[in-house]
Design an enzyme around this catalytic site. Structure first.
Site, PDB file in Angstrom:
ATOM      1  N   HIS A   1     -31.722  27.998  11.275  1.00 12.62           N
ATOM      2  CA  HIS A   1     -31.026  27.973   9.992  1.00 12.62           C
ATOM      3  C   HIS A   1     -29.591  28.405  10.208  1.00 12.62           C
ATOM      4  O   HIS A   1     -29.212  28.848  11.300  1.00 12.62           O
ATOM      5  CB  HIS A   1     -31.721  28.862   8.956  1.00 12.62           C
ATOM      6  CG  HIS A   1     -31.799  30.296   9.380  1.00 12.62           C
ATOM      7  ND1 HIS A   1     -32.940  30.861   9.911  1.00 12.62           N
ATOM      8  CD2 HIS A   1     -30.876  31.281   9.392  1.00 12.62           C
ATOM      9  CE1 HIS A   1     -32.707  32.123  10.218  1.00 12.62           C
ATOM     10  NE2 HIS A   1     -31.445  32.408   9.908  1.00 12.62           N
ATOM     11  N   HIS A  35     -32.229  29.910   0.411  1.00 14.20           N
ATOM     12  CA  HIS A  35     -31.425  30.902   1.123  1.00 14.20           C
ATOM     13  C   HIS A  35     -30.538  30.251   2.175  1.00 14.20           C
ATOM     14  O   HIS A  35     -29.482  30.768   2.511  1.00 14.20           O
ATOM     15  CB  HIS A  35     -32.315  31.933   1.807  1.00 14.20           C
ATOM     16  CG  HIS A  35     -33.323  32.566   0.911  1.00 14.20           C
ATOM     17  ND1 HIS A  35     -32.996  33.140  -0.292  1.00 14.20           N
ATOM     18  CD2 HIS A  35     -34.667  32.722   1.045  1.00 14.20           C
ATOM     19  CE1 HIS A  35     -34.087  33.624  -0.864  1.00 14.20           C
ATOM     20  NE2 HIS A  35     -35.113  33.381  -0.082  1.00 14.20           N
ATOM     21  N   HIS A  80     -28.773  30.378  13.733  1.00 14.73           N
ATOM     22  CA  HIS A  80     -29.834  31.203  14.292  1.00 14.73           C
ATOM     23  C   HIS A  80     -31.036  30.328  14.645  1.00 14.73           C
ATOM     24  O   HIS A  80     -31.495  29.540  13.814  1.00 14.73           O
ATOM     25  CB  HIS A  80     -30.289  32.266  13.285  1.00 14.73           C
ATOM     26  CG  HIS A  80     -29.269  33.328  13.026  1.00 14.73           C
ATOM     27  ND1 HIS A  80     -29.326  34.183  11.944  1.00 14.73           N
ATOM     28  CD2 HIS A  80     -28.153  33.685  13.721  1.00 14.73           C
ATOM     29  CE1 HIS A  80     -28.290  35.008  11.982  1.00 14.73           C
ATOM     30  NE2 HIS A  80     -27.572  34.720  13.046  1.00 14.73           N
ATOM     31  N   THR A 113     -32.030  39.996   9.007  1.00 14.20           N
ATOM     32  CA  THR A 113     -30.890  40.261   8.126  1.00 14.20           C
ATOM     33  C   THR A 113     -31.214  39.990   6.658  1.00 14.20           C
ATOM     34  O   THR A 113     -30.328  39.838   5.840  1.00 14.20           O
ATOM     35  CB  THR A 113     -29.657  39.434   8.556  1.00 14.20           C
ATOM     36  OG1 THR A 113     -29.976  38.048   8.551  1.00 14.20           O
ATOM     37  CG2 THR A 113     -29.213  39.843   9.952  1.00 14.20           C
ATOM     38  N   GLU A 155     -22.400  36.017  10.578  1.00 10.32           N
ATOM     39  CA  GLU A 155     -22.961  37.348  10.366  1.00 10.32           C
ATOM     40  C   GLU A 155     -22.415  38.323  11.403  1.00 10.32           C
ATOM     41  O   GLU A 155     -21.943  39.403  11.078  1.00 10.32           O
ATOM     42  CB  GLU A 155     -24.488  37.284  10.409  1.00 10.32           C
ATOM     43  CG  GLU A 155     -25.055  36.449   9.275  1.00 10.32           C
ATOM     44  CD  GLU A 155     -26.435  36.898   8.840  1.00 10.32           C
ATOM     45  OE1 GLU A 155     -26.607  37.199   7.651  1.00 10.32           O
ATOM     46  OE2 GLU A 155     -27.339  36.939   9.695  1.00 10.32           O
ATOM     47  N   HIS A 157     -25.780  30.229   8.499  1.00  9.14           N
ATOM     48  CA  HIS A 157     -25.111  31.133   7.562  1.00  9.14           C
ATOM     49  C   HIS A 157     -23.662  30.698   7.439  1.00  9.14           C
ATOM     50  O   HIS A 157     -23.039  30.313   8.434  1.00  9.14           O
ATOM     51  CB  HIS A 157     -25.189  32.573   8.059  1.00  9.14           C
ATOM     52  CG  HIS A 157     -26.589  33.071   8.219  1.00  9.14           C
ATOM     53  ND1 HIS A 157     -27.286  33.672   7.205  1.00  9.14           N
ATOM     54  CD2 HIS A 157     -27.428  33.018   9.276  1.00  9.14           C
ATOM     55  CE1 HIS A 157     -28.486  33.981   7.626  1.00  9.14           C
ATOM     56  NE2 HIS A 157     -28.609  33.586   8.891  1.00  9.14           N
TER      57      HIS A 157
END
Length: 261
Positions: A67, A42, A93, A174, A80, A69
């Site tokens: 991690h 992910h 995050h 999320t 996000e 995004h």
């Protein structure tokens, strides 16, 4: 209800004089220590040690992982959270759980006061030596479930210099089941990474295993902005002119769900 991420529209921001500067402990790791960096299918994830925590939120919130995004090389708008509808290139995050009340992350993630996440908006600009502590190892975790050990480094260097200006709201994870258990702190000021660093993040990883006959690139791992009806976001700064994001994108991401916490 209480879903994340959201757009920080200037009309719903309210200055809160009680929001104090963040106090972080244990973030300055030594290069003699080791982190585990992995690809969970992910995102790229860095496991964090239990001596890292936030001490300014009442209960102790102990770090567990960080991690990222991101989007893709043709649409580098992978944050996000958005500011006045503007996406950023990527978002970091750092996930913490309420260790005063709960024994571990998996227990805390279902509780309304279980988690606290620090979020950093990332824009394209100058090269970041701090983020390269992660990005330089992406080729070693290209495929799902691959992990390596990397040298420790100062995690606080991944954050903006000014930790006193931030957005604060109660929201959710999320990823499904999207528990409304997160106290979000999203820093107002973005950090910069270079175009080459962003490209590496957007192109290096796969969400499939190394022996999968149909490899799939790990891109667009962000959730679309959620409705934020009749709620206010508290901010630690007087609004003035809000940051005008460099990357203007649609209100929806390319996917209806994200691969976050």
């Amino acid at each position: 209800m209480f879903q994340s991420p959201i757009d920080f529209d200037s009309d719903m921001l309210q200055y809160d004089s009680t929001l104090s500067p963040l106090v972080l402990e244990g973030y300055n790791m030594s290069s003699n220590e080791q982190f585990i960096l992995g690809n969970n299918g992910h995102s790229v994830k860095l496991d964090l040690p239990p001596n890292m925590y936030i001490k300014s939120l009442g209960p102790r919130y102990t770090a567990t992982e960080l991690h990222l995004h991101w989007g893709n090389q043709n649409n580098p708008r992978g944050s996000e959270h958005t500011v006045d509808g503007n996406h950023f290139a990527a978002e970091l995050h750092i996930v913490h759980y309420n260790s005063d009340k709960y024994p571990d992350m998996s227990t805390a993630r279902e509780k309304s006061d279980g988690l606290a996440v620090l979020a950093v908006l990332i824009e394209m600009g100058s090269f970041s030596p701090s983020y390269d502590n992660i990005f330089s190892y992406l080729q070693d975790v290209k495929y799902k479930d691959q992990k390596i050990q990397i040298p420790g480094f100062n995690i606080q260097d991944l954050l903006p210099q000014n930790l006193n200006e931030y957005y604060r709201y109660q929201g959710s994870l999320t990823t499904p089941p999207c528990f409304p258990s997160v106290l979000w702190t999203v820093f107002r000021n973005p950090v910069q990474i270079s175009q080459d660093q962003l490209l590496a993040l957007e192109t290096a990883l796969y969400c499939t295993h190394i022996d999968d006959p149909s490899p799939q690139e790990l891109v667009n791992n962000f959730r679309e902005v959620q409705k934020f009806d009749e709620r206010l976001v508290h901010v630690s700064f007087h609004q003035g002119s809000l940051y005008e994001g460099k990357y203007r994108g649609s209100e929806e991401s390319l996917q209806d769900f994200g691969f976050a916490i």
